[in-house]
Design a protein around this motif. Sequence first.
Motif, short mmCIF file in Angstrom:
data_model
loop_
_atom_site.label_atom_id
_atom_site.label_comp_id
_atom_site.label_asym_id
_atom_site.label_seq_id
_atom_site.Cartn_x
_atom_site.Cartn_y
_atom_site.Cartn_z
N PHE A 382 10.17 -13.66 2.54
CA PHE A 382 8.76 -14.03 2.38
C PHE A 382 7.90 -12.79 2.15
O PHE A 382 7.06 -12.76 1.24
N ASN A 383 8.10 -11.77 2.94
CA ASN A 383 7.26 -10.57 2.81
C ASN A 383 7.60 -9.76 1.57
O ASN A 383 6.73 -9.08 1.02
N PHE A 384 8.84 -9.85 1.10
CA PHE A 384 9.17 -9.19 -0.17
C PHE A 384 8.42 -9.86 -1.32
O PHE A 384 7.88 -9.17 -2.19
N MET A 385 8.36 -11.19 -1.33
CA MET A 385 7.61 -11.88 -2.37
C MET A 385 6.12 -11.59 -2.27
O MET A 385 5.41 -11.51 -3.28
N MET A 386 5.62 -11.37 -1.07
CA MET A 386 4.23 -10.98 -0.90
C MET A 386 3.99 -9.59 -1.51
O MET A 386 2.94 -9.34 -2.11
N VAL A 387 4.96 -8.71 -1.38
CA VAL A 387 4.84 -7.37 -1.98
C VAL A 387 4.83 -7.48 -3.51
O VAL A 387 4.08 -6.77 -4.19
N VAL A 388 5.67 -8.36 -4.07
CA VAL A 388 5.67 -8.58 -5.52
C VAL A 388 4.29 -9.05 -5.98
O VAL A 388 3.74 -8.55 -6.97
N LEU A 389 3.73 -10.00 -5.25
CA LEU A 389 2.41 -10.52 -5.59
C LEU A 389 1.35 -9.44 -5.47
O LEU A 389 0.47 -9.31 -6.33
N GLN A 390 1.45 -8.64 -4.42
CA GLN A 390 0.47 -7.57 -4.23
C GLN A 390 0.58 -6.51 -5.31
O GLN A 390 -0.44 -5.93 -5.72
N SER A 391 1.76 -6.25 -5.80
CA SER A 391 1.94 -5.28 -6.89
C SER A 391 1.21 -5.75 -8.15
O SER A 391 0.60 -4.94 -8.86
N LEU A 392 1.27 -7.04 -8.44
CA LEU A 392 0.53 -7.58 -9.58
C LEU A 392 -0.98 -7.45 -9.36
O LEU A 392 -1.72 -7.17 -10.31
N HIS A 393 -1.42 -7.62 -8.14
CA HIS A 393 -2.85 -7.46 -7.85
C HIS A 393 -3.30 -6.03 -8.11
O HIS A 393 -4.39 -5.79 -8.64
N VAL A 394 -2.47 -5.07 -7.74
CA VAL A 394 -2.81 -3.66 -7.99
C VAL A 394 -2.88 -3.40 -9.48
O VAL A 394 -3.78 -2.70 -9.97
N PHE A 395 -1.94 -3.96 -10.24
CA PHE A 395 -1.93 -3.79 -11.69
C PHE A 395 -3.21 -4.35 -12.31
O PHE A 395 -3.87 -3.69 -13.13
#
Length: 458
Positions: A382-395
């Motif tokens: 779950f938290n890995f997928m949250m990191v993926v989502l957060q990386s897109l937010h940074v982009f």
Amino acid sequence: MPIMSWQPLHEAGHAQDAVHSMDRIHLASQGTLAGGSCVEDRTSGLLRAPRNVGAGAAEGLREMCSCVPAEQVDVTRMFQTLYNYFWWDRLWLPVNLTWSDLEDQDGRVYAKASDLYITIPLAFLFLIVRHLFEIYVATPLAGLLNVKEKIRLKATPNPVLEKFYASSTKHPKQGDIEMLSKKSGCMVRQVERWFRRRRNQDRPSLLKKFREASWRFTFYLIAFIAGMAVIVDKPWFYDLKEVWKGYPIQTTLPSQYWYYMIELSFYWSLLFSIASDVKRKDFKEQIIHHVATIILISFSWFANYIRAGTLIMALHDSSDYLLESAKMFNYAGWKNTCNNIFIVFAAVFIVTRLVILPFWIMHCTVVYPLDLYPPFFGYYFFNFMMVVLQSLHVFWAYLIIRMAHKFITGKAGSLSLVVEDERSDREETDNTEEEEVTKNGPLSNGHPVLNNNHRKTD
């Protein structure tokens, strides 16, 4: 006490029953069970030996073996084994908790993975509603806002250039242009002009963009209002530690059920229609975002991370409708309104996605659960997928900040002039012959440049 009702796709839900069923099939195929014909096991849905089979009954054994071919048994066992490994308790649930413990009892209702099946037909229903909305709501609205199409000159038919355009690339290099000039008998300038006009023909119309933005604006606004109604009166909206209070013994509310089903169905519909929607420069990132969102919503549902899930969905919807409304006014030519809304969107996006999400919500999902149970695979997943989502937010935040910098430093006279290329939801621009600028001087293909500071990329 039961915690959450979950039965992995079949009625019994116990891995032990499935294993016993497989063992019976295996024994039948090896000739160790006999008597009667094969029947369907209601637990696993597989063929099995009847319960009253008698050992040593040779005739019954032959009948059973003819009913279940060895090849079919092997394939069935393989898929059943993979299925059991995928839904292994230790993967998705905290220690000392099994799927058999998570059943509805004593009037308490819990999330079930089977609930998510309805999201697929709902996604297709969303596509139908969207089609009707674009015809009967968005199109008349575009007329009221005076959304006008730009005049596009069509490329003259040319088999040589068309073949290269379709089979090789839409953006030929200088060497390709010179080669095509010789093959087609056209001047280099004419080949450049032909490709420019041909690319413009393939770009979506302004009306298509407006209708798509209108549909998304309507959904995101309604979803945000509904999401706030679902969580605003809950204690975990004000104190994130309440998210895990009593976990995983947390009853699912009807409002949470519908919020989840509608949000997940909408993202399925976005994924289904992404090939026909307006193609943006962050197309790959959009696919990753939709897939990650679907996985997160689905996992948080059947793992009973519902309280955290509702907070995350409402947080995302809080800025999305602002972006879509800015696009709508940009397509309508309301530049000042577009600029003002986009500034508000940028502020909300940065605060919610770069501050609240990582430092409040992700802190809640990473740190607080460890006070209740040791980490397990589902926790990491779950938290890995949250990191993926957060990386897109940074982009996307980088694109927003870069666009704002251009506007502040005067490199762009208006936000609406660069919002198509720099914002988080970027779209390709429509280049006309007069707007194209080259590095060789103030003329492009023999046409004067209207504004050297407003160059758009093709």
